[in-house]
Design a protein around this motif. Sequence first.
Motif, PDB file in Angstrom:
ATOM      1  N   GLN A   1      -8.819   2.609  -1.922  1.00 58.32           N
ATOM      2  CA  GLN A   1      -8.790   3.752  -0.997  1.00 58.32           C
ATOM      3  C   GLN A   1      -7.625   3.632  -0.014  1.00 58.32           C
ATOM      4  OE1 GLN A   1     -12.689   5.251   0.401  1.00 58.32           O
ATOM      5  NE2 GLN A   1     -13.618   3.520  -0.670  1.00 58.32           N
ATOM      6  N   VAL A   2      -6.432   3.540  -0.584  1.00 55.76           N
ATOM      7  CA  VAL A   2      -5.219   3.326   0.198  1.00 55.76           C
ATOM      8  C   VAL A   2      -4.943   4.492   1.138  1.00 55.76           C
ATOM      9  CG1 VAL A   2      -2.727   2.961   0.047  1.00 55.76           C
ATOM     10  CG2 VAL A   2      -4.249   1.853  -1.597  1.00 55.76           C
ATOM     11  N   SER A   3      -4.994   5.716   0.616  1.00 55.55           N
ATOM     12  CA  SER A   3      -4.756   6.905   1.441  1.00 55.55           C
ATOM     13  C   SER A   3      -5.426   8.088   0.785  1.00 55.55           C
ATOM     14  CB  SER A   3      -3.247   7.182   1.584  1.00 55.55           C
ATOM     15  OG  SER A   3      -2.694   7.598   0.338  1.00 55.55           O
ATOM     16  N   ASN A   4      -5.794   9.077   1.591  1.00 62.11           N
ATOM     17  CA  ASN A   4      -6.465  10.263   1.061  1.00 62.11           C
ATOM     18  C   ASN A   4      -5.559  11.025   0.105  1.00 62.11           C
ATOM     19  OD1 ASN A   4      -8.652  12.184   0.950  1.00 62.11           O
ATOM     20  ND2 ASN A   4      -7.408  13.532   2.222  1.00 62.11           N
ATOM     21  N   GLN A   5      -4.295  11.207   0.504  1.00 58.18           N
ATOM     22  CA  GLN A   5      -3.347  11.922  -0.345  1.00 58.18           C
ATOM     23  C   GLN A   5      -3.104  11.161  -1.650  1.00 58.18           C
ATOM     24  OE1 GLN A   5       0.545  12.442   1.400  1.00 58.18           O
ATOM     25  NE2 GLN A   5       1.152  14.026  -0.048  1.00 58.18           N
ATOM     26  N   GLY A   6      -2.943   9.843  -1.546  1.00 60.74           N
ATOM     27  CA  GLY A   6      -2.724   9.031  -2.733  1.00 60.74           C
ATOM     28  C   GLY A   6      -3.931   9.031  -3.655  1.00 60.74           C
ATOM     29  N   SER A   7      -5.141   8.986  -3.086  1.00 63.75           N
ATOM     30  CA  SER A   7      -6.359   8.987  -3.900  1.00 63.75           C
ATOM     31  C   SER A   7      -6.499  10.284  -4.675  1.00 63.75           C
ATOM     32  CB  SER A   7      -7.589   8.773  -3.015  1.00 63.75           C
ATOM     33  OG  SER A   7      -7.594   7.469  -2.464  1.00 63.75           O
TER      34      SER A   7
ATOM     35  N   TYR B   1       0.814  -1.216   0.000  1.00 61.54           N
ATOM     36  CA  TYR B   1       0.000   0.000   0.000  1.00 61.54           C
ATOM     37  C   TYR B   1       0.850   1.270   0.000  1.00 61.54           C
ATOM     38  CZ  TYR B   1      -4.582  -2.225   0.597  1.00 61.54           C
ATOM     39  OH  TYR B   1      -5.749  -2.920   0.406  1.00 61.54           O
ATOM     40  N   LYS B   2       1.881   1.289   0.831  1.00 63.56           N
ATOM     41  CA  LYS B   2       2.725   2.481   0.939  1.00 63.56           C
ATOM     42  C   LYS B   2       3.458   2.754  -0.370  1.00 63.56           C
ATOM     43  CE  LYS B   2       6.265   4.432   4.038  1.00 63.56           C
ATOM     44  NZ  LYS B   2       7.144   4.120   5.193  1.00 63.56           N
TER      45      LYS B   2
ATOM     46  N   SER C   1       1.171   4.096  -3.044  1.00 60.59           N
ATOM     47  CA  SER C   1       0.891   5.528  -2.851  1.00 60.59           C
ATOM     48  C   SER C   1       2.026   6.376  -3.394  1.00 60.59           C
ATOM     49  CB  SER C   1       0.684   5.834  -1.364  1.00 60.59           C
ATOM     50  OG  SER C   1      -0.516   5.296  -0.883  1.00 60.59           O
ATOM     51  N   TYR C   2       3.249   6.002  -3.065  1.00 58.03           N
ATOM     52  CA  TYR C   2       4.407   6.734  -3.587  1.00 58.03           C
ATOM     53  C   TYR C   2       4.415   6.718  -5.114  1.00 58.03           C
ATOM     54  CZ  TYR C   2       6.574   6.742   1.106  1.00 58.03           C
ATOM     55  OH  TYR C   2       6.857   6.962   2.433  1.00 58.03           O
TER      56      TYR C   2
END
Length: 403
Positions: free
Chosen positions: A243-249, A203-204, A207-208
């Motif tokens: 929906q991994v992260s808000n910033q990533g989404s 997941y991390k 996102s990156y």
Amino acid sequence: MDENDVPPLFLCPISLQLMRDPVTVCTGITYDRENIEKWLSSCKNYTCPVTKQPLSQHTDLTPNHTLQRLIQAWCSHSACLGIENVPTPKPTIDKTQILKLISEAKRFPEKQLKCLKSLQSIALESESNKLCLVSSGVILIDFLASIMLSCISQEDSPLKSEVAIEVLFHLNPCGAQLKNLINNEGTIQLIEALFQVLRHGNYKSRSYATMLLKSAFEVAGPTQSSSVRTELFVEITRFLKDQVSNQGSKAALKLLVELCSWGRNRIKAVEGGSVLVLIELLFEVSERRSCELMLAALDKLCDCAEGRAEFLSHGAGLAIVSKKILWVSHVASDRGVRILSSICRYSATTKVLQEMLQFGVVSKLCLVVQVESSFKAMETLKLHSGVWKNSPCIPLPLLSFHP
């Protein structure tokens, strides 16, 4: 003891705080390293804060060892007054050391993870180290990209790929640097490497990869932007669905909007399942910016026949877009009206027109005309006024706003 008790010579001219690592710029003024580096890199202000003379973006910062010793002596002398001692700063890294680490990792694969973790520590240590890493340019980017690709193709330890993409993410290269990198023939593999991490990473890492892809395509040329594969849209859609992260989404949504500015990409995004996932997400998301981005992406996708057909295949697509109008923001309302306008103009079957009445879409368009005097909403209502004019589904107070 407060800052007023600190000798002025020991205070940084930018922050007026005690200097921990004094360095002198070419104008002869001494600053705390962290403060002047932030001034040069983050503020994009390449002048000396005191003299206002121009400085280079990568100006030489000369350690002021004499002042450093004076500050440490004063701190030791004032320890009884609660002043903490200032440790001797670590020596700054230079480009030669970076290249040596990369060369060692290439020659000895068994040392790659160790070298990657050293690069990770360097990147996280200070702003000057980040600048030094970025100055390595294509060599470092190619090395990190090759690590990410090899870990996928050879099913190597995923830890190396995770550390490699984290190093790249924390470098945070600016637009100009990214543009030079992705337009260089030797770094075309960067986009492919990020795609593979997006597909196979944790997941991390995903996102990156999403945030880096967003930054890369913002400065990419037409050839790279218009020739992406359907598989990339599949992975972007999967990332949004997870929906991994808000910033990533948000980065994924911006990437989707950016890529769908190119006509052929819209069909690829539809094939990748983006339309149906965006509609489902609209039910769950209430945050303003996310809603705006989702509606902006749907607006792009509904510009093509495939996108409109997919939109109408979802039984609640018309209802959820209509619901967001006049509820989220002016931008969201504008995008929502544009979506409905595309449907009415190019895909208005008898069934669709009846559904727009039953779901309250026509009533909402009348409200938009009333509240915002929207020309686009008025134009949309006029397209099928003969069908909707006498419908009992339109509230009486709104009939005067129907064309």
